[in-house]
Write a protein that holds these residues in place. Structure first.
Motif, PDB file in Angstrom:
ATOM      1  N   PRO A 123       1.343   5.400   6.328  1.00 46.00           N
ATOM      2  CA  PRO A 123       0.502   5.100   5.170  1.00 46.00           C
ATOM      3  C   PRO A 123      -0.364   6.281   4.762  1.00 46.00           C
ATOM      4  O   PRO A 123      -0.769   7.093   5.605  1.00 46.00           O
ATOM      5  N   ILE A 124      -0.603   6.387   3.477  1.00 46.04           N
ATOM      6  CA  ILE A 124      -1.567   7.370   2.959  1.00 46.04           C
ATOM      7  C   ILE A 124      -2.875   6.617   2.761  1.00 46.04           C
ATOM      8  O   ILE A 124      -2.960   5.689   1.954  1.00 46.04           O
ATOM      9  N   ARG A 125      -3.895   7.003   3.514  1.00 46.32           N
ATOM     10  CA  ARG A 125      -5.172   6.306   3.528  1.00 46.32           C
ATOM     11  C   ARG A 125      -6.228   7.097   2.759  1.00 46.32           C
ATOM     12  O   ARG A 125      -6.057   8.280   2.504  1.00 46.32           O
ATOM     13  N   TYR A 126      -7.302   6.438   2.426  1.00 47.07           N
ATOM     14  CA  TYR A 126      -8.380   7.122   1.728  1.00 47.07           C
ATOM     15  C   TYR A 126      -8.898   8.302   2.551  1.00 47.07           C
ATOM     16  O   TYR A 126      -9.218   9.360   2.013  1.00 47.07           O
TER      17      TYR A 126
ATOM     18  N   SER B  11       0.860  -1.191   0.000  1.00 39.96           N
ATOM     19  CA  SER B  11       0.000   0.000   0.000  1.00 39.96           C
ATOM     20  C   SER B  11       0.895   1.239   0.000  1.00 39.96           C
ATOM     21  O   SER B  11       2.123   1.146   0.155  1.00 39.96           O
ATOM     22  N   ALA B  12       0.287   2.404  -0.177  1.00 39.20           N
ATOM     23  CA  ALA B  12       1.031   3.665  -0.333  1.00 39.20           C
ATOM     24  C   ALA B  12       1.546   4.167   1.019  1.00 39.20           C
ATOM     25  O   ALA B  12       0.778   4.319   1.970  1.00 39.20           O
ATOM     26  N   PHE B  13       2.872   4.428   1.092  1.00 35.95           N
ATOM     27  CA  PHE B  13       3.495   5.035   2.270  1.00 35.95           C
ATOM     28  C   PHE B  13       4.249   6.293   1.825  1.00 35.95           C
ATOM     29  O   PHE B  13       4.887   6.300   0.758  1.00 35.95           O
TER      30      PHE B  13
ATOM     31  N   ARG C 273       4.979  -2.996   1.666  1.00 32.31           N
ATOM     32  CA  ARG C 273       4.254  -3.724   2.707  1.00 32.31           C
ATOM     33  C   ARG C 273       4.354  -2.970   4.016  1.00 32.31           C
ATOM     34  O   ARG C 273       5.374  -2.330   4.268  1.00 32.31           O
ATOM     35  N   PRO C 274       3.305  -2.985   4.853  1.00 32.83           N
ATOM     36  CA  PRO C 274       2.066  -3.771   4.843  1.00 32.83           C
ATOM     37  C   PRO C 274       0.933  -3.039   4.128  1.00 32.83           C
ATOM     38  O   PRO C 274       1.112  -1.959   3.570  1.00 32.83           O
ATOM     39  N   SER C 275      -0.248  -3.656   4.228  1.00 29.74           N
ATOM     40  CA  SER C 275      -1.433  -3.116   3.565  1.00 29.74           C
ATOM     41  C   SER C 275      -2.208  -2.217   4.530  1.00 29.74           C
ATOM     42  O   SER C 275      -3.299  -2.541   4.978  1.00 29.74           O
ATOM     43  N   ALA C 276      -1.590  -1.048   4.825  1.00 23.67           N
ATOM     44  CA  ALA C 276      -2.220  -0.117   5.777  1.00 23.67           C
ATOM     45  C   ALA C 276      -2.765   1.125   5.102  1.00 23.67           C
ATOM     46  O   ALA C 276      -3.403   1.953   5.759  1.00 23.67           O
ATOM     47  N   GLY C 277      -2.513   1.271   3.795  1.00 26.19           N
ATOM     48  CA  GLY C 277      -2.949   2.465   3.078  1.00 26.19           C
ATOM     49  C   GLY C 277      -3.669   2.113   1.789  1.00 26.19           C
ATOM     50  O   GLY C 277      -4.216   1.020   1.637  1.00 26.19           O
ATOM     51  N   ILE C 278      -3.633   3.055   0.865  1.00 24.36           N
ATOM     52  CA  ILE C 278      -4.304   2.868  -0.419  1.00 24.36           C
ATOM     53  C   ILE C 278      -3.551   1.803  -1.227  1.00 24.36           C
ATOM     54  O   ILE C 278      -2.328   1.866  -1.349  1.00 24.36           O
TER      55      ILE C 278
END
Length: 348
Positions: free
Chosen positions: A340-343, A291-293, A313-318
């Protein structure tokens, strides 16, 4: 497409039904035959199958050279062989009773229409037609009139012969017919088994398909179960070294247990025809997918560019599959380097 036979389920979504074939391994001794029932039950099998015939129901005394059989069968002619191997009729009732006491489904292969009333009196829930008898139309018609399910072995058969047998059974009013792929060689070598024919037979005739096995050991039955055999039939014995026509290619109690345990595990492994994230995969998906960091501190109001992040890794963002939602988006909140960059961080 499934059947229930005296409480035993048979179908593509069920555990492979295991059919323990006594064949001639009773050696003409009822106590030995009853002991075989215990072996099948203790090994975890589902069914006990007998063979109902005598020498006169299969052949006749004759000096014609076509009646001679290979020395490996232990007798010089077909008549002598079947006279030696047949199960006395008076064995059937105690074996049916003992099988049911031990939780097994008892049934038998029928070879002569004249034996039908005798077998019906036993309360036989399903009939087996051996590969050698599948072209005996009179037998097929007689069995079909019972309306009961039929398990039909297809050793030596062409597709046209299978089609003909099914037509005869269907016209006679037979119950559902289960086809068993089979190689009628004793023992059967692996290179002639051709388990992939099971799929062809099932597709061509729209019937459930299993495997009647004459190989040595457990690999054939387990391979058949793994590719979807609804039933597996195999000869078994308590001593493969004993004198008799079938002992030498029959499964020992250890092999029987190995097959039963393997079939249980294969049923679990086969699962269902679905694909989704399993319960045990949820954690792996969370830490193992990318995911995007942020590669550096990103202030609120910043318009995200490709050089601002990496998919790691990991899958904490987009996720990488939605990169288009990220590039060119404006941040509603600041994101620190290495976070992480999240929605929910995007001004959407």
């Amino acid at each position: 497409m499934s059947l229930m036979l005296e409480g035993k389920p048979l179908g593509p979504d069920e555990k492979t039904l295991l059919i323990a074939e006594v064949s001639a391994n009773h050696d003409g001794d009822l106590d030995r035959a009853l002991h075989l029932v215990d072996i099948a039950a203790d090994a975890g099998w589902d069914c006990l199958k007998l063979q109902t015939y005598n020498a006169d129901s299969l052949t006749m005394r004759s000096d014609h050279p076509s009646m001679d059989v290979q020395k490996s069968w232990g007798r010089p002619t077909l008549y002598d062989l079947y006279e030696w191997a047949h199960m006395p009729m008076e064995f059937h009732r105690p074996l049916f009773d003992k099988a049911r006491e031990r939780g097994l489904l008892p049934f038998t292969s029928i070879y002569d229409p004249r034996d039908l009333d005798f077998i019906e009196d036993l309360g036989c829930a399903v009939y087996k037609i051996a590969s050698f008898e599948m072209t005996f139309d009179d037998l097929l018609r007689a069995v079909g009139t019972t309306g009961k399910p039929v398990i039909l072995s297809t050793g030596m058969a062409t597709m046209d012969e299978i089609e003909h047998a099914l037509e005869v059974l269907d016209k006679a009013g037979s119950g559902p017919v289960v086809l068993l792929h089979c190689c009628s060689s004793y023992p059967a070598p692996f290179e002639q088994i051709n388990l992939r024919a099971m799929a062809l037979i099932g597709e061509r005739f729209g019937r459930m398909v299993g495997f009647s096995d004459h190989t040595i050991g457990s690999r054939g039955p387990l391979a058949a179960a793994a590719i979807g055999a609804v039933a597996v039939e195999k000869h078994f014995t308590d001593d493969p070294t004993r004198d008799g026509p079938d002992h030498k290619f029959s499964a020992t109690p250890d092999v029987m247990r190995e097959i039963a345990q393997g079939v249980e595990e294969i049923h679990t492994l086969r699962g269902s025809p679905e694909k989704h994230t399993t319960e045990n995969e949820v954690g792996s998906k969370a830490w193992g997918r990318r995911s995007a960091f942020a590669l550096h501190d990103l202030p609120a109001g910043h318009v995200v560019a490709e050089e601002d992040f990496r998919f790691i890794r990991p899958s904490a963002g987009i996720p990488p599959t939605d990169k288009a939602a990220l590039v060119g988006a404006r941040l509603s909140t600041a994101v620190r380097q290495g976070h992480p960059i999240r929605y929910e961080d995007l001004d959407r």
